[in-house]
Design a protein around this motif. Sequence first.
Motif, PDB file in Angstrom:
ATOM      1  N   HIS A  72      45.616 -60.824  16.457  1.00 42.14           N
ATOM      2  CA  HIS A  72      46.498 -61.554  15.552  1.00 42.14           C
ATOM      3  C   HIS A  72      47.909 -60.982  15.626  1.00 42.14           C
ATOM      4  O   HIS A  72      48.112 -59.810  15.948  1.00 42.14           O
ATOM      5  CB  HIS A  72      45.986 -61.483  14.105  1.00 42.14           C
ATOM      6  N   VAL A  73      48.868 -61.798  15.299  1.00 43.31           N
ATOM      7  CA  VAL A  73      50.265 -61.377  15.335  1.00 43.31           C
ATOM      8  C   VAL A  73      50.507 -60.365  14.220  1.00 43.31           C
ATOM      9  O   VAL A  73      50.073 -60.537  13.088  1.00 43.31           O
ATOM     10  CB  VAL A  73      51.207 -62.592  15.140  1.00 43.31           C
ATOM     11  N   ARG A  74      51.188 -59.305  14.561  1.00 37.98           N
ATOM     12  CA  ARG A  74      51.505 -58.267  13.592  1.00 37.98           C
ATOM     13  C   ARG A  74      52.973 -57.901  13.795  1.00 37.98           C
ATOM     14  O   ARG A  74      53.429 -57.783  14.911  1.00 37.98           O
ATOM     15  CB  ARG A  74      50.631 -57.044  13.838  1.00 37.98           C
ATOM     16  N   VAL A  75      53.680 -57.710  12.711  1.00 39.35           N
ATOM     17  CA  VAL A  75      55.085 -57.328  12.801  1.00 39.35           C
ATOM     18  C   VAL A  75      55.140 -55.804  12.887  1.00 39.35           C
ATOM     19  O   VAL A  75      54.959 -55.107  11.904  1.00 39.35           O
ATOM     20  CB  VAL A  75      55.881 -57.844  11.587  1.00 39.35           C
ATOM     21  N   ASP A  76      55.375 -55.305  14.087  1.00 38.08           N
ATOM     22  CA  ASP A  76      55.336 -53.864  14.335  1.00 38.08           C
ATOM     23  C   ASP A  76      56.704 -53.199  14.313  1.00 38.08           C
ATOM     24  O   ASP A  76      56.816 -52.024  14.667  1.00 38.08           O
ATOM     25  CB  ASP A  76      54.689 -53.583  15.693  1.00 38.08           C
ATOM     26  N   VAL A  77      57.725 -53.909  13.906  1.00 34.46           N
ATOM     27  CA  VAL A  77      59.069 -53.338  13.923  1.00 34.46           C
ATOM     28  C   VAL A  77      59.117 -52.053  13.097  1.00 34.46           C
ATOM     29  O   VAL A  77      59.631 -51.029  13.546  1.00 34.46           O
ATOM     30  CB  VAL A  77      60.106 -54.358  13.410  1.00 34.46           C
ATOM     31  N   PHE A  78      58.556 -52.091  11.916  1.00 35.66           N
ATOM     32  CA  PHE A  78      58.532 -50.908  11.053  1.00 35.66           C
ATOM     33  C   PHE A  78      57.228 -50.132  11.218  1.00 35.66           C
ATOM     34  O   PHE A  78      57.211 -48.912  11.217  1.00 35.66           O
ATOM     35  CB  PHE A  78      58.688 -51.313   9.585  1.00 35.66           C
ATOM     36  N   TYR A  79      56.145 -50.868  11.339  1.00 32.63           N
ATOM     37  CA  TYR A  79      54.796 -50.322  11.330  1.00 32.63           C
ATOM     38  C   TYR A  79      54.596 -49.231  12.380  1.00 32.63           C
ATOM     39  O   TYR A  79      53.984 -48.216  12.120  1.00 32.63           O
ATOM     40  CB  TYR A  79      53.821 -51.479  11.563  1.00 32.63           C
ATOM     41  N   ARG A  80      55.129 -49.431  13.570  1.00 30.52           N
ATOM     42  CA  ARG A  80      54.880 -48.467  14.659  1.00 30.52           C
ATOM     43  C   ARG A  80      55.556 -47.123  14.441  1.00 30.52           C
ATOM     44  O   ARG A  80      55.148 -46.132  15.023  1.00 30.52           O
ATOM     45  CB  ARG A  80      55.293 -49.071  16.000  1.00 30.52           C
ATOM     46  N   THR A  81      56.581 -47.071  13.603  1.00 32.05           N
ATOM     47  CA  THR A  81      57.264 -45.788  13.354  1.00 32.05           C
ATOM     48  C   THR A  81      56.707 -45.060  12.132  1.00 32.05           C
ATOM     49  O   THR A  81      57.102 -43.936  11.871  1.00 32.05           O
ATOM     50  CB  THR A  81      58.779 -46.015  13.156  1.00 32.05           C
ATOM     51  N   TRP A  82      55.811 -45.713  11.401  1.00 32.82           N
ATOM     52  CA  TRP A  82      55.261 -45.098  10.204  1.00 32.82           C
ATOM     53  C   TRP A  82      54.192 -44.071  10.543  1.00 32.82           C
ATOM     54  O   TRP A  82      53.543 -44.135  11.578  1.00 32.82           O
ATOM     55  CB  TRP A  82      54.646 -46.156   9.296  1.00 32.82           C
ATOM     56  N   THR A  83      53.974 -43.170   9.614  1.00 35.62           N
ATOM     57  CA  THR A  83      52.907 -42.178   9.764  1.00 35.62           C
ATOM     58  C   THR A  83      51.560 -42.881   9.591  1.00 35.62           C
ATOM     59  O   THR A  83      51.489 -43.948   8.963  1.00 35.62           O
ATOM     60  CB  THR A  83      53.023 -41.082   8.685  1.00 35.62           C
ATOM     61  N   PRO A  84      50.499 -42.288  10.124  1.00 35.24           N
ATOM     62  CA  PRO A  84      49.175 -42.909   9.946  1.00 35.24           C
ATOM     63  C   PRO A  84      48.823 -43.124   8.465  1.00 35.24           C
ATOM     64  O   PRO A  84      48.259 -44.157   8.114  1.00 35.24           O
ATOM     65  CB  PRO A  84      48.222 -41.908  10.597  1.00 35.24           C
ATOM     66  N   ALA A  85      49.176 -42.178   7.615  1.00 31.99           N
ATOM     67  CA  ALA A  85      48.857 -42.313   6.183  1.00 31.99           C
ATOM     68  C   ALA A  85      49.529 -43.562   5.593  1.00 31.99           C
ATOM     69  O   ALA A  85      48.913 -44.302   4.825  1.00 31.99           O
ATOM     70  CB  ALA A  85      49.302 -41.068   5.428  1.00 31.99           C
ATOM     71  N   ARG A  86      50.764 -43.799   5.973  1.00 28.87           N
ATOM     72  CA  ARG A  86      51.488 -44.964   5.456  1.00 28.87           C
ATOM     73  C   ARG A  86      50.894 -46.253   6.036  1.00 28.87           C
ATOM     74  O   ARG A  86      50.785 -47.260   5.340  1.00 28.87           O
ATOM     75  CB  ARG A  86      52.966 -44.859   5.812  1.00 28.87           C
ATOM     76  N   ARG A  87      50.512 -46.225   7.300  1.00 32.75           N
ATOM     77  CA  ARG A  87      49.875 -47.398   7.915  1.00 32.75           C
ATOM     78  C   ARG A  87      48.577 -47.754   7.194  1.00 32.75           C
ATOM     79  O   ARG A  87      48.313 -48.925   6.924  1.00 32.75           O
ATOM     80  CB  ARG A  87      49.559 -47.133   9.386  1.00 32.75           C
ATOM     81  N   TYR A  88      47.763 -46.730   6.907  1.00 31.26           N
ATOM     82  CA  TYR A  88      46.502 -46.973   6.207  1.00 31.26           C
ATOM     83  C   TYR A  88      46.753 -47.556   4.819  1.00 31.26           C
ATOM     84  O   TYR A  88      46.034 -48.447   4.376  1.00 31.26           O
ATOM     85  CB  TYR A  88      45.662 -45.699   6.104  1.00 31.26           C
ATOM     86  N   LEU A  89      47.760 -47.056   4.159  1.00 34.13           N
ATOM     87  CA  LEU A  89      48.099 -47.555   2.827  1.00 34.13           C
ATOM     88  C   LEU A  89      48.513 -49.027   2.886  1.00 34.13           C
ATOM     89  O   LEU A  89      48.059 -49.848   2.082  1.00 34.13           O
ATOM     90  CB  LEU A  89      49.220 -46.700   2.215  1.00 34.13           C
ATOM     91  N   VAL A  90      49.360 -49.365   3.828  1.00 35.35           N
ATOM     92  CA  VAL A  90      49.811 -50.754   3.985  1.00 35.35           C
ATOM     93  C   VAL A  90      48.638 -51.650   4.378  1.00 35.35           C
ATOM     94  O   VAL A  90      48.504 -52.765   3.875  1.00 35.35           O
ATOM     95  CB  VAL A  90      50.960 -50.843   5.019  1.00 35.35           C
ATOM     96  N   GLU A  91      47.792 -51.164   5.270  1.00 36.07           N
ATOM     97  CA  GLU A  91      46.613 -51.923   5.697  1.00 36.07           C
ATOM     98  C   GLU A  91      45.698 -52.195   4.501  1.00 36.07           C
ATOM     99  O   GLU A  91      45.235 -53.312   4.299  1.00 36.07           O
ATOM    100  CB  GLU A  91      45.868 -51.131   6.773  1.00 36.07           C
ATOM    101  N   ARG A  92      45.448 -51.162   3.699  1.00 36.42           N
ATOM    102  CA  ARG A  92      44.608 -51.331   2.503  1.00 36.42           C
ATOM    103  C   ARG A  92      45.215 -52.338   1.541  1.00 36.42           C
ATOM    104  O   ARG A  92      44.506 -53.204   1.015  1.00 36.42           O
ATOM    105  CB  ARG A  92      44.443 -49.996   1.780  1.00 36.42           C
ATOM    106  N   ALA A  93      46.514 -52.205   1.296  1.00 36.92           N
ATOM    107  CA  ALA A  93      47.186 -53.116   0.363  1.00 36.92           C
ATOM    108  C   ALA A  93      47.103 -54.551   0.866  1.00 36.92           C
ATOM    109  O   ALA A  93      46.825 -55.473   0.090  1.00 36.92           O
ATOM    110  CB  ALA A  93      48.647 -52.696   0.171  1.00 36.92           C
ATOM    111  N   GLY A  94      47.326 -54.754   2.151  1.00 31.29           N
ATOM    112  CA  GLY A  94      47.248 -56.098   2.714  1.00 31.29           C
ATOM    113  C   GLY A  94      45.867 -56.702   2.579  1.00 31.29           C
ATOM    114  O   GLY A  94      45.717 -57.883   2.242  1.00 31.29           O
ATOM    115  N   ILE A  95      44.862 -55.894   2.833  1.00 25.60           N
ATOM    116  CA  ILE A  95      43.482 -56.390   2.732  1.00 25.60           C
ATOM    117  C   ILE A  95      43.119 -56.681   1.277  1.00 25.60           C
ATOM    118  O   ILE A  95      42.592 -57.745   0.954  1.00 25.60           O
ATOM    119  CB  ILE A  95      42.495 -55.393   3.361  1.00 25.60           C
ATOM    120  N   LEU A  96      43.427 -55.725   0.396  1.00 24.00           N
ATOM    121  CA  LEU A  96      43.048 -55.874  -1.014  1.00 24.00           C
ATOM    122  C   LEU A  96      43.853 -56.943  -1.751  1.00 24.00           C
ATOM    123  O   LEU A  96      43.322 -57.640  -2.610  1.00 24.00           O
ATOM    124  CB  LEU A  96      43.177 -54.535  -1.742  1.00 24.00           C
ATOM    125  N   LEU A  97      45.131 -57.064  -1.431  1.00 28.48           N
ATOM    126  CA  LEU A  97      45.992 -57.981  -2.172  1.00 28.48           C
ATOM    127  C   LEU A  97      46.156 -59.349  -1.525  1.00 28.48           C
ATOM    128  O   LEU A  97      46.517 -60.312  -2.213  1.00 28.48           O
ATOM    129  CB  LEU A  97      47.380 -57.350  -2.374  1.00 28.48           C
TER     130      LEU A  97
END
Length: 172
Positions: A72-97
Amino acid sequence: MTRLIRLIDSFTRLTGQCVRWFALLMVLSTCAVVALRYLFDMPSIALQETVMYLHASLFMLGAAYTWQQGGHVRVDVFYRTWTPARRYLVERAGILLLVLPTCLFLIWASWDYVGNAWAIRERSQEASGLPLVYLLKTLIVALPVTILLQGLAELLRTFVSADTALAENTHD
């Protein structure tokens, strides 16, 4: 937790591997529709509907597999520079919300519609069409169910991955 992730991933993978054959069947069916119509002057509504059913099935049942495979298309402009902890947080928020509420809403909103189609064993409006419209409409519920399952696996994976990353960082 990893056992549940593996179980859901296996189900999604199996579904995706089966459904991807629908693309080939769709191409062959489309060729048959064209050949029957233009070479033999024998149009087939049932075969045309088969193409439509295969197309719908490919997309509706293949969406979770596509997510699992990272298609699936993912906007990696910001995502790829984030730490793994921040990526997991964003992933969780996207799934839950976003993912889970949308899937639950789709199941709720379509349940009676699909149930009514099953109750009357809805058929094609065309006399020579397929008598399986109720099965086609079932895909409306199958899509959010498969996405919901894969969403659960992805959500659990963020916790397992975060724990693994934390353990690796404490050993360094």
